[in-house]
Design a protein around this motif. Structure first.
Motif, PDB file in Angstrom:
ATOM      1  N   ALA A  85      19.868   0.692  -5.210  1.00  0.00           N
ATOM      2  CA  ALA A  85      19.546   1.780  -7.502  1.00  0.00           C
ATOM      3  C   ALA A  85      20.095   1.821  -8.634  1.00  0.00           C
ATOM      4  O   ALA A  85      19.570   1.535  -9.249  1.00  0.00           O
ATOM      5  CB  ALA A  85      19.751   3.281  -6.845  1.00  0.00           C
ATOM      6  N   ASP A  86      21.945   0.903  -8.231  1.00  0.00           N
ATOM      7  CA  ASP A  86      22.064   0.171  -9.451  1.00  0.00           C
ATOM      8  C   ASP A  86      21.083  -0.307 -10.187  1.00  0.00           C
ATOM      9  O   ASP A  86      21.408  -0.880 -11.434  1.00  0.00           O
ATOM     10  CB  ASP A  86      23.730  -0.493  -9.374  1.00  0.00           C
ATOM     11  CG  ASP A  86      24.501   1.433  -8.705  1.00  0.00           C
ATOM     12  OD1 ASP A  86      24.617   2.794  -8.981  1.00  0.00           O
ATOM     13  OD2 ASP A  86      25.788   1.004  -8.424  1.00  0.00           O
ATOM     14  N   ARG A  87      20.992  -1.267  -9.736  1.00  0.00           N
ATOM     15  CA  ARG A  87      19.784  -2.724 -10.146  1.00  0.00           C
ATOM     16  C   ARG A  87      18.283  -2.047  -9.891  1.00  0.00           C
ATOM     17  O   ARG A  87      17.539  -3.113 -10.318  1.00  0.00           O
ATOM     18  CB  ARG A  87      20.582  -3.727  -9.646  1.00  0.00           C
ATOM     19  CG  ARG A  87      21.673  -4.253  -9.139  1.00  0.00           C
ATOM     20  CD  ARG A  87      21.800  -5.180  -8.583  1.00  0.00           C
ATOM     21  NE  ARG A  87      23.690  -5.455  -8.105  1.00  0.00           N
ATOM     22  CZ  ARG A  87      23.872  -6.426  -7.729  1.00  0.00           C
ATOM     23  NH1 ARG A  87      23.264  -7.046  -6.468  1.00  0.00           N
ATOM     24  NH2 ARG A  87      25.667  -6.662  -7.734  1.00  0.00           N
ATOM     25  N   ALA A  88      18.484  -0.481  -9.992  1.00  0.00           N
ATOM     26  CA  ALA A  88      16.635  -0.790 -10.100  1.00  0.00           C
ATOM     27  C   ALA A  88      15.946  -1.414  -8.939  1.00  0.00           C
ATOM     28  O   ALA A  88      14.384  -1.769  -9.377  1.00  0.00           O
ATOM     29  CB  ALA A  88      16.002  -0.801 -11.447  1.00  0.00           C
ATOM     30  N   ILE A  89      16.291  -1.677  -7.997  1.00  0.00           N
ATOM     31  CA  ILE A  89      15.333  -2.478  -6.603  1.00  0.00           C
ATOM     32  C   ILE A  89      14.899  -1.407  -5.397  1.00  0.00           C
ATOM     33  O   ILE A  89      16.048  -0.434  -5.263  1.00  0.00           O
ATOM     34  CB  ILE A  89      16.692  -3.699  -6.455  1.00  0.00           C
ATOM     35  CG1 ILE A  89      16.798  -4.374  -6.588  1.00  0.00           C
ATOM     36  CG2 ILE A  89      15.520  -3.712  -5.273  1.00  0.00           C
ATOM     37  CD1 ILE A  89      17.616  -5.211  -6.656  1.00  0.00           C
ATOM     38  N   LYS A  90      13.923  -1.393  -5.484  1.00  0.00           N
ATOM     39  CA  LYS A  90      13.348  -0.544  -4.745  1.00  0.00           C
ATOM     40  C   LYS A  90      12.404  -1.278  -3.989  1.00  0.00           C
ATOM     41  O   LYS A  90      11.695  -2.347  -4.075  1.00  0.00           O
ATOM     42  CB  LYS A  90      11.864   0.745  -5.783  1.00  0.00           C
ATOM     43  CG  LYS A  90      12.561   1.087  -6.471  1.00  0.00           C
ATOM     44  CD  LYS A  90      11.030   2.446  -7.086  1.00  0.00           C
ATOM     45  CE  LYS A  90      12.382   2.351  -8.472  1.00  0.00           C
ATOM     46  NZ  LYS A  90      12.036   3.549  -8.567  1.00  0.00           N
ATOM     47  N   LYS A  91      12.913  -0.878  -2.295  1.00  0.00           N
ATOM     48  CA  LYS A  91      12.279  -1.105  -0.798  1.00  0.00           C
ATOM     49  C   LYS A  91      10.288  -0.342  -1.233  1.00  0.00           C
ATOM     50  O   LYS A  91      10.517   0.861  -1.299  1.00  0.00           O
ATOM     51  CB  LYS A  91      12.546  -0.543  -0.014  1.00  0.00           C
ATOM     52  CG  LYS A  91      12.278  -0.905   1.231  1.00  0.00           C
ATOM     53  CD  LYS A  91      12.955   0.021   2.337  1.00  0.00           C
ATOM     54  CE  LYS A  91      12.094  -0.332   3.410  1.00  0.00           C
ATOM     55  NZ  LYS A  91      10.784  -0.488   4.241  1.00  0.00           N
ATOM     56  N   GLU A  92       9.927  -1.455  -0.630  1.00  0.00           N
ATOM     57  CA  GLU A  92       8.272  -0.901  -0.471  1.00  0.00           C
ATOM     58  C   GLU A  92       7.977  -0.748   1.076  1.00  0.00           C
ATOM     59  O   GLU A  92       8.592  -0.890   2.037  1.00  0.00           O
ATOM     60  CB  GLU A  92       7.113  -2.548  -1.081  1.00  0.00           C
ATOM     61  CG  GLU A  92       7.541  -3.465  -2.746  1.00  0.00           C
ATOM     62  CD  GLU A  92       6.531  -2.032  -3.621  1.00  0.00           C
ATOM     63  OE1 GLU A  92       5.787  -1.525  -3.103  1.00  0.00           O
ATOM     64  OE2 GLU A  92       6.806  -1.734  -4.646  1.00  0.00           O
ATOM     65  N   PRO A  93       7.276   0.422   0.752  1.00  0.00           N
ATOM     66  CA  PRO A  93       7.187   1.331   1.667  1.00  0.00           C
ATOM     67  C   PRO A  93       6.275  -0.019   2.730  1.00  0.00           C
ATOM     68  O   PRO A  93       5.043  -0.407   2.134  1.00  0.00           O
ATOM     69  CB  PRO A  93       6.191   2.834   1.666  1.00  0.00           C
ATOM     70  CG  PRO A  93       5.825   2.124   0.462  1.00  0.00           C
ATOM     71  CD  PRO A  93       6.841   1.345  -0.391  1.00  0.00           C
ATOM     72  N   GLY A  94       6.950   0.538   3.805  1.00  0.00           N
ATOM     73  CA  GLY A  94       5.621  -0.745   4.622  1.00  0.00           C
ATOM     74  C   GLY A  94       4.318   0.129   4.960  1.00  0.00           C
ATOM     75  O   GLY A  94       4.118   1.447   4.872  1.00  0.00           O
ATOM     76  N   CYS A  95       3.179  -0.848   5.029  1.00  0.00           N
ATOM     77  CA  CYS A  95       1.748  -0.303   5.139  1.00  0.00           C
ATOM     78  C   CYS A  95       0.754  -1.118   6.229  1.00  0.00           C
ATOM     79  O   CYS A  95       1.549  -2.366   7.174  1.00  0.00           O
ATOM     80  CB  CYS A  95       1.192   0.422   4.491  1.00  0.00           C
ATOM     81  SG  CYS A  95       0.523  -1.725   3.221  1.00  0.00           S
ATOM     82  N   SER A  96       0.038  -0.479   7.494  1.00  0.00           N
ATOM     83  CA  SER A  96      -1.413  -0.693   7.456  1.00  0.00           C
ATOM     84  C   SER A  96      -1.995  -0.748   7.499  1.00  0.00           C
ATOM     85  O   SER A  96      -2.891  -0.274   7.049  1.00  0.00           O
ATOM     86  CB  SER A  96      -1.236  -0.263   9.197  1.00  0.00           C
ATOM     87  OG  SER A  96       0.810  -0.177  10.131  1.00  0.00           O
ATOM     88  N   TRP A  97      -3.022  -2.363   7.428  1.00  0.00           N
ATOM     89  CA  TRP A  97      -4.272  -1.689   7.562  1.00  0.00           C
ATOM     90  C   TRP A  97      -5.890  -2.383   8.410  1.00  0.00           C
ATOM     91  O   TRP A  97      -5.199  -2.876   9.282  1.00  0.00           O
ATOM     92  CB  TRP A  97      -4.788  -3.570   6.542  1.00  0.00           C
ATOM     93  CG  TRP A  97      -3.754  -3.432   5.345  1.00  0.00           C
ATOM     94  CD1 TRP A  97      -4.450  -2.898   3.531  1.00  0.00           C
ATOM     95  CD2 TRP A  97      -3.072  -4.320   4.390  1.00  0.00           C
ATOM     96  NE1 TRP A  97      -3.752  -2.890   2.665  1.00  0.00           N
ATOM     97  CE2 TRP A  97      -2.804  -3.622   3.421  1.00  0.00           C
ATOM     98  CE3 TRP A  97      -2.309  -4.804   5.771  1.00  0.00           C
ATOM     99  CZ2 TRP A  97      -1.332  -4.340   2.409  1.00  0.00           C
ATOM    100  CZ3 TRP A  97      -0.913  -5.188   4.508  1.00  0.00           C
ATOM    101  CH2 TRP A  97      -0.557  -5.004   3.601  1.00  0.00           C
ATOM    102  N   ILE A  98      -6.179  -1.849   8.271  1.00  0.00           N
ATOM    103  CA  ILE A  98      -8.108  -2.041   9.276  1.00  0.00           C
ATOM    104  C   ILE A  98      -8.574  -2.242   8.321  1.00  0.00           C
ATOM    105  O   ILE A  98      -9.444  -1.534   7.633  1.00  0.00           O
ATOM    106  CB  ILE A  98      -7.677  -0.266   9.963  1.00  0.00           C
ATOM    107  CG1 ILE A  98      -8.590  -1.048  11.292  1.00  0.00           C
ATOM    108  CG2 ILE A  98      -8.011   0.384   9.662  1.00  0.00           C
ATOM    109  CD1 ILE A  98      -8.437   0.191  12.591  1.00  0.00           C
TER     110      ILE A  98
END
Length: 107
Positions: free
Chosen positions: A20-33
């Motif tokens: 958070a201090d470094r403004a790094i965001k985790k990308e949410p996992g996703c699934s495709w079909i």
């Protein structure tokens, strides 16, 4: 997060604070079909799809059948320090299960 998997919640919180201090965001996992040459993307607890009501009806049916057959979500593998019921719900409505339910109602 490797710390969460090991139950090291304080270390996990420190890493998240650094992110958070470094403004790094985790990308949410996703699934495709892919259905009928169209790719559909889902994330956990996704309700953005136009057929989400039908998808969730099918998902509830599948979850019910899985539980009758003995399925118990492995909540100890979750990487979040949250309540058991919330953890189980997250596992039941994970993106790949939503994608599978959509595939089943679409084929």
């Amino acid at each position: 997060n490797i710390y969460a998997a090991a139950g090291k919640w304080d270390d996990m919180l420190n890493i998240r604070k650094l992110m958070a201090d470094r403004a790094i965001k985790k990308e949410p996992g996703c699934s495709w079909i892919e259905v009928n040459n169209e790719v559909h993307e889902f994330v956990v607890k996704d309700r953005s799809h136009p057929q989400s009501e039908e998808i969730y009806i099918e998902l509830e049916r599948l979850i019910g059948q899985m539980k009758v057959k003995g399925y118990v979500p492995e909540t100890n593998l979750m990487l979040h320090d949250v309540e058991e019921e919330q953890t189980e719900q997250s596992l039941c409505y994970h993106s790949e299960k939503i994608a599978i339910a959509f595939g089943l109602i679409s084929t």
